[in-house]
Write a protein that holds these residues in place. Sequence first.
Motif, short mmCIF file in Angstrom:
data_model
loop_
_atom_site.label_atom_id
_atom_site.label_comp_id
_atom_site.label_asym_id
_atom_site.label_seq_id
_atom_site.Cartn_x
_atom_site.Cartn_y
_atom_site.Cartn_z
N PHE A 189 0.81 -1.21 -0.16
CA PHE A 189 0.07 -0.03 0.06
C PHE A 189 0.86 1.18 -0.16
O PHE A 189 1.99 1.34 0.70
CB PHE A 189 -0.91 -0.06 1.13
N VAL A 190 0.63 2.21 -0.81
CA VAL A 190 1.40 3.33 -1.03
C VAL A 190 0.51 4.55 -0.75
O VAL A 190 -0.49 4.77 -1.48
CB VAL A 190 2.04 3.33 -2.52
N SER A 191 0.90 5.42 0.37
CA SER A 191 -0.10 6.61 0.45
C SER A 191 0.91 7.83 0.67
O SER A 191 1.77 7.79 1.61
CB SER A 191 -0.87 6.59 1.93
N PRO A 192 0.59 8.77 -0.21
CA PRO A 192 1.60 10.04 0.07
C PRO A 192 1.17 10.94 1.06
O PRO A 192 0.00 10.45 1.81
CB PRO A 192 1.27 10.79 -1.45
N VAL B 279 0.73 -3.46 -6.07
CA VAL B 279 0.93 -2.32 -5.46
C VAL B 279 -0.40 -1.52 -5.51
O VAL B 279 -0.92 -1.31 -6.73
CB VAL B 279 2.07 -1.26 -6.33
N LEU B 280 -0.87 -0.87 -4.54
CA LEU B 280 -2.10 -0.15 -4.40
C LEU B 280 -1.63 1.25 -3.67
O LEU B 280 -1.53 1.39 -2.83
CB LEU B 280 -3.14 -0.77 -3.77
N MET B 281 -2.07 2.17 -4.74
CA MET B 281 -2.00 3.87 -4.32
C MET B 281 -3.45 3.89 -3.35
O MET B 281 -4.43 3.42 -3.78
CB MET B 281 -2.13 4.69 -5.52
N CYS B 282 -3.13 4.80 -2.13
CA CYS B 282 -4.46 5.07 -1.61
C CYS B 282 -4.18 6.25 -0.62
O CYS B 282 -3.22 6.73 -0.15
CB CYS B 282 -4.81 3.54 -0.67
N PHE B 283 -5.24 6.80 -0.14
CA PHE B 283 -5.35 7.85 0.81
C PHE B 283 -6.56 8.15 1.14
O PHE B 283 -7.75 7.53 0.81
CB PHE B 283 -5.05 9.20 0.15
N ALA B 284 -6.80 8.73 2.55
CA ALA B 284 -8.08 8.90 3.29
C ALA B 284 -8.45 10.41 3.04
O ALA B 284 -7.79 11.19 3.48
CB ALA B 284 -8.06 8.49 4.67
N GLU B 285 -9.31 10.61 2.12
CA GLU B 285 -9.73 12.29 1.88
C GLU B 285 -10.76 12.41 3.15
O GLU B 285 -11.75 11.90 3.44
CB GLU B 285 -10.85 12.01 0.61
N ARG B 286 -10.48 13.80 3.84
CA ARG B 286 -11.31 14.31 4.64
C ARG B 286 -12.60 14.89 3.94
O ARG B 286 -12.44 15.51 3.07
CB ARG B 286 -10.61 15.57 5.11
N LEU B 287 -13.72 14.42 4.56
CA LEU B 287 -14.95 14.78 4.32
C LEU B 287 -15.36 16.09 4.87
O LEU B 287 -14.87 16.38 6.03
CB LEU B 287 -15.99 13.91 4.40
N THR B 288 -16.27 16.95 4.43
CA THR B 288 -16.55 18.35 5.10
C THR B 288 -17.59 18.06 6.36
O THR B 288 -18.20 16.96 6.53
CB THR B 288 -17.34 19.15 4.13
N TRP B 289 -17.34 19.15 7.19
CA TRP B 289 -18.20 18.94 8.43
C TRP B 289 -18.02 17.94 9.30
O TRP B 289 -18.83 17.34 9.87
CB TRP B 289 -19.69 19.14 8.12
N GLY B 290 -16.67 17.45 9.59
CA GLY B 290 -16.17 16.35 10.39
C GLY B 290 -17.19 14.95 10.13
O GLY B 290 -17.27 14.28 11.11
N ARG B 291 -17.25 14.74 8.90
CA ARG B 291 -18.30 13.54 8.54
C ARG B 291 -17.51 12.43 8.46
O ARG B 291 -17.99 11.28 8.23
CB ARG B 291 -18.95 13.63 7.19
N GLY B 292 -16.08 12.44 8.65
CA GLY B 292 -15.24 11.05 8.55
C GLY B 292 -14.35 11.34 7.18
O GLY B 292 -14.03 12.51 6.98
N TYR B 293 -13.99 10.18 6.70
CA TYR B 293 -12.99 10.06 5.80
C TYR B 293 -13.53 9.20 4.46
O TYR B 293 -14.34 8.17 4.79
CB TYR B 293 -11.87 9.54 6.21
N ARG B 294 -13.16 9.54 3.29
CA ARG B 294 -13.40 8.54 2.06
C ARG B 294 -12.17 7.97 1.46
O ARG B 294 -10.86 8.84 1.24
CB ARG B 294 -14.03 9.61 0.86
N MET B 295 -12.01 6.71 1.92
CA MET B 295 -10.85 6.06 1.41
C MET B 295 -10.76 5.80 -0.33
O MET B 295 -11.86 5.55 -0.64
CB MET B 295 -10.68 4.82 1.74
N HIS B 296 -9.60 6.13 -0.77
CA HIS B 296 -9.53 5.93 -2.31
C HIS B 296 -8.50 4.90 -2.45
O HIS B 296 -7.27 5.00 -1.74
CB HIS B 296 -9.13 7.23 -3.04
N VAL B 297 -8.80 3.95 -3.53
CA VAL B 297 -7.56 2.89 -3.70
C VAL B 297 -7.51 2.61 -5.09
O VAL B 297 -8.54 2.72 -5.99
CB VAL B 297 -7.99 1.52 -3.12
#
Length: 224
Positions: free
Chosen positions: A42-45, A153-171
């Motif tokens: 897993f590769v996350s910048p 090899v999987l690129m990934c990151f956790a995107e912050r959602l607005t208003w403290g709703r959590g995160y959206r994972m991208h793979v």
Amino acid sequence: MAGAEMLVHWLRPAEKVAQLVVERRGWDHVETALANPKPILFVSPHLGAIEACGIHLAMRIPRQLAALYRPPKIKVLEPLMLASRDRENGLAAPANAKGVRLLLKTLKAGQTAYMLPDQAPGAGDGVWAPFFGQPAYTMTLLPKLARQFDATVLMCFAERLTWGRGYRMHVVPLPALSGEPVADATTVNAAIEDLIARAPAQYLWSYNRYKRPAGAPKPGEENA
């Protein structure tokens, strides 16, 4: 924001942090990789919530996850960081020879590893490759590990959602590597750019991606 949430993620129970990822895009690539005995890399910048991304993977992947890390500049924070990253299936691996050996052992066993690909490597451990149109000294360790262990090899990151709703994972799968160092570094940087384009405001632009490590050749002088 990144600094504040990092401390919260270190101190909060791992399952609580994992639950903050409320949406996942491309998770089918993870499921496909898990159905295969090959190791996963897993590769996350420096994008989005790095700690939440790693903790979610450690809690949701039924394999050991060895994460390569650099000690924080504030030394007193290192024990806290290690305690967080060693939870559940997580295993912290320092960014030195010892940590690389741990990564090798983990991948050889068919487990998983987690790396940040946009850290400037030391002289001799990278090549110059374009990153947003400028030469950036880019690590060669990632492509080497991928080829050596035939890892997915999987690129990934956790995107912050607005208003403290959590995160959206991208793979997103990394395109095929060629075995040529500069070409592979260019492929990795292009994949990082594609991830950043999904949430450009959440990239750590303050990190000096274009610095020249001591002892490294100038751009274009590798073969001089």
